[in-house]
Write a protein that holds these residues in place. Structure first.
Motif, mmCIF file in Angstrom:
data_model
loop_
_atom_site.group_PDB
_atom_site.id
_atom_site.type_symbol
_atom_site.label_atom_id
_atom_site.label_comp_id
_atom_site.label_asym_id
_atom_site.label_seq_id
_atom_site.Cartn_x
_atom_site.Cartn_y
_atom_site.Cartn_z
ATOM 1 N N TYR A 1 -5.083 -51.867 20.733
ATOM 2 C CA TYR A 1 -5.870 -50.830 20.342
ATOM 3 C C TYR A 1 -6.002 -49.523 21.110
ATOM 4 O O TYR A 1 -6.078 -49.699 22.267
ATOM 5 N N PRO A 2 -5.969 -48.317 20.557
ATOM 6 C CA PRO A 2 -6.055 -47.078 21.324
ATOM 7 C C PRO A 2 -7.398 -47.067 21.835
ATOM 8 O O PRO A 2 -8.377 -47.346 21.186
ATOM 9 N N THR A 3 -7.548 -46.555 23.181
ATOM 10 C CA THR A 3 -8.709 -46.348 23.944
ATOM 11 C C THR A 3 -9.549 -45.221 23.372
ATOM 12 O O THR A 3 -10.597 -45.294 23.564
ATOM 13 N N SER A 4 -8.779 -44.134 22.878
ATOM 14 C CA SER A 4 -9.511 -43.057 22.401
ATOM 15 C C SER A 4 -8.771 -42.540 21.231
ATOM 16 O O SER A 4 -7.269 -42.824 20.910
ATOM 17 N N PHE A 5 -9.201 -41.661 20.326
ATOM 18 C CA PHE A 5 -8.764 -41.076 18.996
ATOM 19 C C PHE A 5 -9.345 -39.838 18.919
ATOM 20 O O PHE A 5 -10.639 -39.619 18.670
ATOM 21 N N GLU A 6 -8.446 -38.804 18.571
ATOM 22 C CA GLU A 6 -8.783 -37.398 18.362
ATOM 23 C C GLU A 6 -9.233 -37.334 16.663
ATOM 24 O O GLU A 6 -8.085 -37.333 16.060
ATOM 25 N N VAL A 7 -10.127 -37.190 16.249
ATOM 26 C CA VAL A 7 -10.472 -37.012 14.811
ATOM 27 C C VAL A 7 -10.429 -35.409 14.514
ATOM 28 O O VAL A 7 -11.429 -34.816 15.311
ATOM 29 N N LEU A 8 -9.613 -34.970 13.706
ATOM 30 C CA LEU A 8 -9.809 -33.330 13.388
ATOM 31 C C LEU A 8 -11.080 -33.023 12.874
ATOM 32 O O LEU A 8 -11.510 -33.545 11.790
ATOM 33 N N GLY A 9 -11.637 -31.803 13.166
ATOM 34 C CA GLY A 9 -12.518 -31.270 12.376
ATOM 35 C C GLY A 9 -11.862 -30.015 11.755
ATOM 36 O O GLY A 9 -12.064 -30.198 10.369
ATOM 37 N N ASP A 10 -11.084 -29.288 12.373
ATOM 38 C CA ASP A 10 -10.477 -28.210 11.809
ATOM 39 C C ASP A 10 -9.001 -28.749 11.507
ATOM 40 O O ASP A 10 -8.412 -29.205 12.401
ATOM 41 N N PRO A 11 -8.465 -29.220 10.283
ATOM 42 C CA PRO A 11 -7.198 -29.710 10.036
ATOM 43 C C PRO A 11 -6.072 -28.948 10.373
ATOM 44 O O PRO A 11 -5.001 -29.320 10.243
ATOM 45 N N ARG A 12 -6.369 -27.589 10.670
ATOM 46 C CA ARG A 12 -5.262 -26.596 11.110
ATOM 47 C C ARG A 12 -4.134 -26.612 10.151
ATOM 48 O O ARG A 12 -2.947 -26.803 10.369
ATOM 49 N N PRO A 13 -4.315 -26.287 8.752
ATOM 50 C CA PRO A 13 -3.173 -26.242 7.855
ATOM 51 C C PRO A 13 -1.875 -25.288 8.193
ATOM 52 O O PRO A 13 -1.020 -25.650 7.564
ATOM 53 N N ASP A 14 -1.988 -24.266 8.979
ATOM 54 C CA ASP A 14 -0.865 -23.751 9.248
ATOM 55 C C ASP A 14 -0.245 -23.976 10.199
ATOM 56 O O ASP A 14 0.816 -23.280 10.700
ATOM 57 N N ASP A 15 -0.520 -25.034 11.075
ATOM 58 C CA ASP A 15 0.284 -25.473 12.115
ATOM 59 C C ASP A 15 1.338 -26.488 11.725
ATOM 60 O O ASP A 15 1.127 -27.472 11.274
ATOM 61 N N MET A 16 2.614 -25.805 11.773
ATOM 62 C CA MET A 16 3.896 -26.451 11.338
ATOM 63 C C MET A 16 4.205 -27.553 12.404
ATOM 64 O O MET A 16 5.184 -28.449 11.979
ATOM 65 N N SER A 17 3.841 -27.792 13.448
ATOM 66 C CA SER A 17 4.371 -28.311 14.754
ATOM 67 C C SER A 17 3.602 -29.852 14.679
ATOM 68 O O SER A 17 4.011 -30.430 15.208
ATOM 69 N N LEU A 18 2.554 -29.786 13.810
ATOM 70 C CA LEU A 18 1.838 -31.201 13.926
ATOM 71 C C LEU A 18 2.295 -32.067 12.527
ATOM 72 O O LEU A 18 2.608 -31.379 11.620
ATOM 73 N N PRO A 19 2.156 -33.188 12.609
ATOM 74 C CA PRO A 19 2.346 -34.120 11.546
ATOM 75 C C PRO A 19 1.514 -33.554 10.185
ATOM 76 O O PRO A 19 0.291 -33.117 10.531
ATOM 77 N N ALA A 20 2.242 -33.758 9.044
ATOM 78 C CA ALA A 20 1.350 -33.466 7.882
ATOM 79 C C ALA A 20 0.116 -34.525 7.701
ATOM 80 O O ALA A 20 -0.609 -33.923 6.961
ATOM 81 N N PHE A 21 0.152 -35.604 8.265
ATOM 82 C CA PHE A 21 -1.090 -36.565 8.146
ATOM 83 C C PHE A 21 -1.638 -36.755 9.407
ATOM 84 O O PHE A 21 -1.132 -37.302 10.345
ATOM 85 N N MET A 22 -2.765 -36.130 9.628
ATOM 86 C CA MET A 22 -3.734 -36.398 10.583
ATOM 87 C C MET A 22 -5.317 -36.267 10.259
ATOM 88 O O MET A 22 -5.826 -35.669 9.401
ATOM 89 N N VAL A 23 -5.928 -37.528 10.615
ATOM 90 C CA VAL A 23 -7.326 -37.811 10.122
ATOM 91 C C VAL A 23 -8.269 -36.571 10.619
ATOM 92 O O VAL A 23 -8.031 -36.560 11.662
ATOM 93 N N SER A 24 -8.885 -36.399 9.487
ATOM 94 C CA SER A 24 -9.862 -35.240 9.613
ATOM 95 C C SER A 24 -11.061 -35.528 8.851
ATOM 96 O O SER A 24 -11.373 -36.272 8.018
#
Length: 481
Positions: free
Chosen positions: A12-35
């Motif tokens: 199990y991951p010991t930490s996880f970052e849930v996005l508040g701002d999904p950053r829709p214009d950032d093309m370097s991040l995966p398309a699917f990130m929990v927010s």
């Protein structure tokens, strides 16, 4: 005999970052990130058209459906798709690498790879190589998946200035009549999108419940942690009610009698008679061994598994539960990590034990807060039951009564797999109600829920037994008992 559903089989991951701002214009991040904003939807609306380098692929995809956007019959209707692809589609792997740092575009390309004639035992290199490369970059299986391709990354806003209202949604790609918004194929996919758009509060409430539990363990005991827990559970409950309300609309938006006509195109390889020996991906690897992957399935959605993990719902130790575990690997990697984190965090904090137990010496106000936690917990479980019961009803009316094919699109046994999880929820609810109702008044709504559970358990047992007898298959022991 219940199991902890995979406990000890994954870190199990010991930490996880849930996005508040999904950053829709950032093309370097995966398309699917929990927010907390978009939940399990992609961070941005999907890419509807491909770059110029992929113009031939774009043209083929527009010409592919049984009924094209202009109403004319397409390549699938004419039986010409396979031959046309063989003769005209170049190997686009080098262009995939040109855009490899644009991860949302990799998703947009990834949906395209498995749109090739099903039943063929060999996937030619001009499809196999680019889809394998896209899958590698996106951390998906090299096959059409629920989130990354056919469903959650396959919608467009008909009016970009408006929001995600159902009436403003259309499909980007389709197999049958899905490019026409009133069709059953469009309804099937877009109802899933409409459901998942309500998952932001589900994520927020889940994180809030875990934070409340941690707070009560790391600070002096106060009513604040319990109040925060109940507020978070209320957010989860409200979200699930919205999700189930949207799900109920499937009946009118995708007709039961029309599902099998496009279901053909979303089957996988695993456990399907159409691919008895798997499929060879030409040009991928050097072993030439056939590969096998599960098909597109709404069972790969992350919302209800999130509740399984948060609420620590025990699953039976059966081969059917092993399939449930296998489905984990067909979700976006960020979703997988989040679900694992929630399960690990819920267990480590003993969330379930704290939420349902009262402390010694609690006053009347504190006892009422605990009673409210119990009521909310049962009501959330009831929404999970409602979701799984409706899913079973869909399987019954859309598939079991319409075809004798023994497996679902994801390769699970069509008659017994959904009841395996549904029965687990019913059993958990019955056990908890029996225990908790002795400790305080849970109210009329929870009593009515318990009455429904008893009726539904018997109905499920009879339905599964009937279908198993008709098809000559063994029923799941947990349901048959």
């Amino acid at each position: 005999m219940g199991s902890n559903f995979g406990k000890g089989k994954e870190a199990y991951p010991t930490s996880f970052e849930v996005l508040g701002d999904p950053r829709p214009d950032d093309m370097s991040l995966p398309a699917f990130m929990v927010s907390t904003n978009r939940g399990f939807l992609p961070r941005m609306d999907p890419i509807a058209s491909l770059p110029q380098e992929f113009s031939m692929l774009e043209s083929i995809l527009q010409d592919m459906p049984v009924k094209k956007a202009d109403g004319e019959p397409g390549l699938l209707a004419k039986g010409e798709l396979g031959d046309f692809v063989d003769k005209n589609l170049p190997d686009l792997t080098e262009h995939v690498d040109t855009y490899k740092d644009n991860l949302p575009l990799m998703n947009a390309l990834f949906i395209k790879g498995e749109l090739y004639g099903l039943g063929r035992q060999v996937l030619p290199a001009n499809i196999a190589r680019p889809i394998a490369r896209c899958a590698e970059l996106c951390d998906f299986k090299p096959f059409m998946e629920y989130a990354g391709s056919y469903a959650l990354f396959n919608y467009k806003l008909l009016n970009p200035t408006k929001d995600l209202e159902y009436s403003n949604l259309g499909l980007i790609r389709a197999f049958e009549h899905g490019l026409h918004t009133g069709s059953s194929e469009a309804g099937f996919v877009l109802v899933h999108v409409d459901m998942v758009k309500n998952s932001g509060p589900l994520v927020k409430g889940t994180v809030g419940a875990l934070d409340a539990c941690q707070h009560q363990q790391t600070t002096s005991p106060t009513n604040t942690a319990r109040a925060n827990l109940n507020a978070s559970l209320s957010t989860v409950l409200s979200s699930l009610i919205e999700i189930n309300s949207s799900m109920e609309k499937m009946w009118g938006r995708s007709k039961p009698g029309e599902y099998t006509s496009f279901r053909t195109f979303i089957f996988g390889i695993t456990s399907q008679s159409m691919f008895p020996n798997g499929v060879v991906y030409q040009g991928v690897g050097d072993d030439g061994e056939p590969k096998s992957f599960r098909g597109e399935s709404g069972a790969n959605d992350s919302m209800i598994p999130l509740m399984d993990n948060l609420l620590q719902i025990p699953m039976p130790d059966t081969p059917l539960t092993k399939i449930l575990e296998d489905f984990r690997s067909y979700r976006p990697s960020n979703h997988r990590q989040f679900l694992a984190w929630v399960r690990g965090r819920s267990e480590a904090l003993s969330l379930k034990e704290w939420a349902l137990s009262s402390s010694s010496g609690a006053d009347e106000e504190e006892e009422e807060e605990v009673l409210e936690s119990r009521r909310l917990w049962l009501k959330i479980l009831n929404q999970v039951r409602d979701f799984r019961w409706r899913h079973w009803c869909f399987a019954r009316e859309y598939i079991i009564k319409k075809t004798s094919h023994p497996t679902a699109t994801g390769g699970s046994p069509i008659v017994t797999w959904l009841p395996n999880q549904l029965q687990a929820v019913l059993d958990e609810m019955a056990r908890l109600y029996s225990d908790l109702s002795k400790k305080g008044d849970l109210g009329e709504e929870c009593k009515d829920i318990n009455d429904l559970i008893e009726r539904q358990r018997e109905t499920l047992r009879k339905e599964v037994a009937k279908f198993c007898e008709e098809r000559g298959v063994s029923g799941p022991a947990a349901v048959a008992a």
